[in-house]
Design a protein around this motif. Structure first.
Motif, short mmCIF file in Angstrom:
data_model
loop_
_atom_site.label_atom_id
_atom_site.label_comp_id
_atom_site.label_asym_id
_atom_site.label_seq_id
_atom_site.Cartn_x
_atom_site.Cartn_y
_atom_site.Cartn_z
N SER A 1 0.92 -1.07 0.15
CA SER A 1 0.12 0.08 0.04
C SER A 1 0.86 1.32 -0.05
N LEU A 2 0.49 2.30 -0.66
CA LEU A 2 1.55 3.43 -0.85
C LEU A 2 0.59 4.67 -0.36
N THR A 3 1.44 5.27 0.54
CA THR A 3 0.79 6.46 1.29
C THR A 3 1.70 7.61 0.90
N CYS A 4 1.27 8.84 1.12
CA CYS A 4 2.05 10.16 1.16
C CYS A 4 2.55 10.35 2.76
N LYS A 5 3.58 10.15 3.29
CA LYS A 5 4.05 10.44 4.92
C LYS A 5 3.70 11.66 5.04
N VAL A 6 3.95 12.79 4.42
CA VAL A 6 3.71 14.07 4.60
C VAL A 6 2.20 14.52 4.82
N CYS A 7 1.53 14.05 3.89
CA CYS A 7 -0.15 14.27 3.98
C CYS A 7 -0.77 13.73 4.82
N LYS A 8 -0.16 12.32 5.41
CA LYS A 8 -0.86 11.42 6.18
C LYS A 8 -0.35 12.06 7.56
N TRP A 9 0.54 12.63 7.95
CA TRP A 9 1.16 13.15 9.00
C TRP A 9 0.24 14.45 9.27
N ALA A 10 0.22 15.33 8.32
CA ALA A 10 -0.49 16.66 8.51
C ALA A 10 -1.92 16.41 8.79
N TYR A 11 -2.48 15.44 7.89
CA TYR A 11 -4.11 15.07 8.37
C TYR A 11 -4.34 14.51 9.48
N GLU A 12 -3.44 13.65 10.08
CA GLU A 12 -3.72 13.00 11.39
C GLU A 12 -3.28 13.65 12.58
N ASN A 13 -2.69 15.06 12.28
CA ASN A 13 -2.13 15.86 13.34
C ASN A 13 -2.97 17.18 13.24
N ASN A 14 -3.98 17.25 12.37
CA ASN A 14 -4.79 18.26 12.20
C ASN A 14 -3.97 19.74 12.03
N ARG A 15 -2.91 19.39 11.00
CA ARG A 15 -1.92 20.64 10.60
C ARG A 15 -2.27 21.05 9.10
N VAL A 16 -3.67 20.98 8.74
CA VAL A 16 -4.11 21.15 7.50
C VAL A 16 -5.10 22.34 7.56
N GLY A 17 -5.04 23.40 6.53
CA GLY A 17 -5.88 24.41 6.23
C GLY A 17 -7.31 23.99 5.55
N PRO A 18 -8.04 24.69 5.62
CA PRO A 18 -9.44 24.32 4.88
C PRO A 18 -9.33 23.63 3.45
N ALA A 19 -8.36 24.46 2.59
CA ALA A 19 -8.44 23.94 1.43
C ALA A 19 -7.65 22.61 1.29
N SER A 20 -6.66 22.47 2.00
CA SER A 20 -5.86 21.08 1.87
C SER A 20 -6.67 20.16 2.51
N ARG A 21 -7.42 20.41 3.52
CA ARG A 21 -8.19 19.44 3.99
C ARG A 21 -9.38 18.74 3.19
N GLN B 1 -10.28 14.14 -3.36
CA GLN B 1 -9.56 13.55 -4.19
C GLN B 1 -8.30 13.05 -3.65
N GLY B 2 -7.53 13.52 -2.68
CA GLY B 2 -6.17 13.13 -2.25
C GLY B 2 -6.50 12.30 -1.08
N ILE B 3 -7.68 11.54 -0.66
CA ILE B 3 -7.75 10.91 0.15
C ILE B 3 -6.93 9.54 0.20
N VAL B 4 -6.50 9.29 -1.18
CA VAL B 4 -6.08 7.94 -1.35
C VAL B 4 -4.70 7.88 -0.87
N TRP B 5 -4.07 9.19 -0.70
CA TRP B 5 -2.54 9.26 -0.35
C TRP B 5 -2.53 9.29 1.22
N VAL B 6 -3.88 9.49 1.76
CA VAL B 6 -3.88 9.36 3.47
C VAL B 6 -4.02 7.99 3.61
N LYS B 7 -5.20 7.30 3.02
CA LYS B 7 -5.42 5.87 3.44
C LYS B 7 -4.67 5.09 2.92
N GLY B 8 -4.07 5.18 1.49
CA GLY B 8 -3.01 4.38 0.91
C GLY B 8 -3.49 3.89 -0.43
N PHE B 9 -2.89 3.78 -1.37
CA PHE B 9 -3.20 3.22 -2.54
C PHE B 9 -2.76 1.67 -2.67
#
Length: 343
Positions: free
Chosen positions: A7-27, A33-41
């Motif tokens: 399974s392929l994930t983006c470590k940066v996006c996963k970290w930001a999402y799980e630690n609530n370090r994202v703004g409205p647009a990025s969230r 569309q980008g949920i796949v990079w958080v949950k994993g391809f």
């Protein structure tokens, strides 16, 4: 980026999402569309091209900047904690002119941790329009305040021998001692050693002339890409194949650091003579270059030039390791005195 269990994930996006370090647009992007990079391809081989494209997207770069900033803040807080735990410290500062001709002041503090480890921490480089003692003191105090370091805990200060730094009445060290009398001034030992070497060699005209010849020859070779290529290709295939890489410019300010340049030059001295001799008779080369080559060859063929370069090499061989030892943060005065005593 991370691939686990096919399974392929983006470590940066996963970290930001799980630690609530994202703004409205990025969230919105990561929950859509980008949920796949958080949950994993599911299939990382097929997802790799898309992940590489995502890596260049604005959302990813913005979140990467956030992560880098957090990491920097964490490192800064850790450094401040160690400095505050140590409480007492010394100041090390110097000024220099950068490539854009602007004065830059480095401010560093030296302290001992609870584990008795000697640490040196660079607080930063600060631009200044003036190198007066008053201006430099303001820079140093500003740097300490920026990092929440109490000047009253300063127990030492070390600078070079310039009048604006070590002046007993209006120098930086004197002004800081008026603020904190316990901030003992120590004249930089490395700078003193450099001055001793400089004055010793400046007493001999032949030594200055020989150093000037070395500097001129190295500049003559390296200032022209064409000549540098010709020198590099000269006698290719023998033991001195990379001749140009052996040439080092002289350190313009620290005489004690000129030993590597001397050693490298003397190591290929004969090859330089051969190259200059071939260059001066090369008809395809312009007259000015041939004339300069002939002049440099004549200077290097003088016994006095070679003798003085060898003499300076012998003189600097025991000095260089002492200067190098002085730069280590855990070096003691006794260790340096012992090294000098072995001369």
């Amino acid at each position: 980026m991370n691939s686990v269990n096919d399974s392929l994930t983006c470590k940066v996006c996963k970290w930001a999402y799980e630690n609530n370090r994202v703004g409205p647009a990025s969230r919105n992007f990561l929950e859509g569309q980008g949920i796949v990079w958080v949950k994993g391809f599911n299939n990382w081989k097929k997802g790799k091209p898309g992940l590489l494209k995502h890596h260049e997207s604005k959302h990813h770069k913005d979140l990467a900047s956030v992560q880098a900033g957090d990491a920097g803040d964490e490192a800064l807080m850790d450094r401040r904690k160690k400095m505050n735990d140590a409480k007492f410290f010394s100041i090390i500062s110097d000024e220099t002119t950068d490539i854009s001709c602007k004065e830059q002041v480095s401010v560093c503090i030296r302290f001992v941790t609870e584990q008795l480890e000697i640490k040196e921490s660079l607080l930063g480089l600060y631009s200044t329009a003036s190198t007066s003692a008053e201006s430099l003191v303001a820079v140093i105090i500003g740097a300490l305040n920026e990092h929440h370091i109490d000047m009253n805990n300063c127990r030492g200060q070390s600078y070079d021998g310039a009048a604006n730094m070590r002046g007993n009445i209006s120098g930086v060290q004197a002004r800081i001692r008026r603020i904190n009398p316990l901030a003992t001034f120590i004249y930089c030992a490395g700078h003193q050693l450099n001055l001793v070497v400089q004055e010793a060699l400046n007493l001999h005209t032949e030594a200055i002339t020989a150093i000037s010849v070395l500097s001129s020859v190295v500049k003559f070779i390296k200032s022209s890409p064409k000549r540098l290529a010709m020198f590099s290709n000269f006698n290719v295939g023998n033991e001195n194949e990379c001749l140009s890489k052996s040439l080092r410019p002289l350190c313009p300010t620290r005489w004690v650091l000129r030993l590597p340049a001397l050693e490298s030059f003397l190591q290929i001295y004969e090859k330089i003579l051969d190259w200059l001799e071939s260059l001066q008779s090369e008809t395809s080369i312009d007259v000015v270059t041939r004339s300069n080559a002939r002049s440099h060859l004549g200077s290097l063929e003088k016994f006095s030039t070679y003798f003085m370069l060898r003499l300076m090499e012998r003189f600097l061989i025991p000095v260089h390791p002492v200067h190098t030892k002085m730069q280590l943060r855990n070096t003691t005065v006794a260790e340096v005195q012992e090294m000098i005593g072995d001369w």
